[in-house]
Design an enzyme around this catalytic site. Sequence first.
Site, PDB file in Angstrom:
ATOM      1  N   ASP A  67     -11.574  -5.238  -1.757  1.00  0.00           N
ATOM      2  CA  ASP A  67     -11.214  -6.127  -1.019  1.00  0.00           C
ATOM      3  C   ASP A  67     -11.956  -6.582   0.537  1.00  0.00           C
ATOM      4  OD1 ASP A  67     -11.197  -3.227  -0.110  1.00  0.00           O
ATOM      5  OD2 ASP A  67      -8.802  -3.072  -1.078  1.00  0.00           O
ATOM      6  N   ASN A 136       1.851   4.272  -0.841  1.00  0.00           N
ATOM      7  CA  ASN A 136       2.244   3.051  -2.009  1.00  0.00           C
ATOM      8  C   ASN A 136       2.093   3.507  -3.294  1.00  0.00           C
ATOM      9  OD1 ASN A 136       0.574   1.317  -0.669  1.00  0.00           O
ATOM     10  ND2 ASN A 136       2.436   0.420  -0.456  1.00  0.00           N
ATOM     11  N   HIS A 138      -0.660   1.450  -4.091  1.00  0.00           N
ATOM     12  CA  HIS A 138      -1.394   0.544  -4.317  1.00  0.00           C
ATOM     13  C   HIS A 138      -2.790   0.525  -4.685  1.00  0.00           C
ATOM     14  CE1 HIS A 138      -3.177   0.519   0.299  1.00  0.00           C
ATOM     15  NE2 HIS A 138      -3.685   1.137  -0.243  1.00  0.00           N
ATOM     16  N   GLU A 143      -0.674  -4.210  -3.458  1.00  0.00           N
ATOM     17  CA  GLU A 143       0.883  -3.773  -2.796  1.00  0.00           C
ATOM     18  C   GLU A 143       1.867  -3.640  -4.025  1.00  0.00           C
ATOM     19  OE1 GLU A 143       0.118  -1.889  -0.386  1.00  0.00           O
ATOM     20  OE2 GLU A 143       0.210  -3.257   1.397  1.00  0.00           O
TER      21      GLU A 143
END
Length: 259
Positions: A67, A136, A138, A143
């Site tokens: 990313d 979380n 990811h 996400e």
Amino acid sequence: MRVVILPTDQEASNFVADFIEKLIIDKENAVLGLATGSSVLLTYEALIKKYQSGEMSFKNITTFNLDEYIGLKPDHIQSYRHYMNRKLFNHIDIDHKKNYIPECFNKDYELSCENYESKIRQNGGIDLQLLGIGTNGHIGFNEPTSSLNSRTRVKTLTQNTIKNNSRFFENNEIQPSIAITMGIGTIMEAQNIILIGLGKHKSKAVADLVEGPVSSFCPGSALQNHGNVVVVLDNLAASNLKLYDYYIHTEKMYQEYMC
Ligand code: F6R
């Protein structure tokens, strides 16, 4: 899914670095998928040491990062290109022309994403994808609620991710809130995947990934559907796993009979 639990972050990172080294010994022109963030830092340090001691070379390796932040030029200190140069590429004999990171400074983001997918395909796909995990759940910047079949695309970051990553930014620095990320479908096409989870703050996400239902609410849980995944944890990150003792036992058996 192979779950390897080691006492410390250093031991877990050394395991990951050894795993990468073995892959490169087997395939000297391997294609690696790489991650940024803090979980992979000790792994990169261990790889640099292996290179410096003459143990391994990266000269025929191609890399694809997961990313990049939208709006940051490659020479921006907060860009993931800058991070990769600083933390790994500038310290090893890798060919910088073969280090791909999503292009986020040209406004045609859709084209950037398509090009990234084609580049991966043209290079024969990813042999080994290295991942961290967000608190979380990811992977990359996929996400919660990301499609489990998603491809490389623009993704808006959650407040949770923005807050977690704010530690890397100075008070007066602009922190991007959108990024281009490989999709979960893209990640799942890698031949092999190794994920590193370090620290107590990762223990819930790790438990959801390994033992929870496969759900887009924990994007990492998609890895349960991949045949060649190794999840490498330090004791703290493993501390919420219900089958902790079983993983310790199976890895002992693995080392005894398979190595
Ligand atoms: C980074 C990436 C992210 C991180 C994750 C964990 O390229 O893709 O998924 O792996 O946010 O970050 P750290 O390791 O900083 O806790």
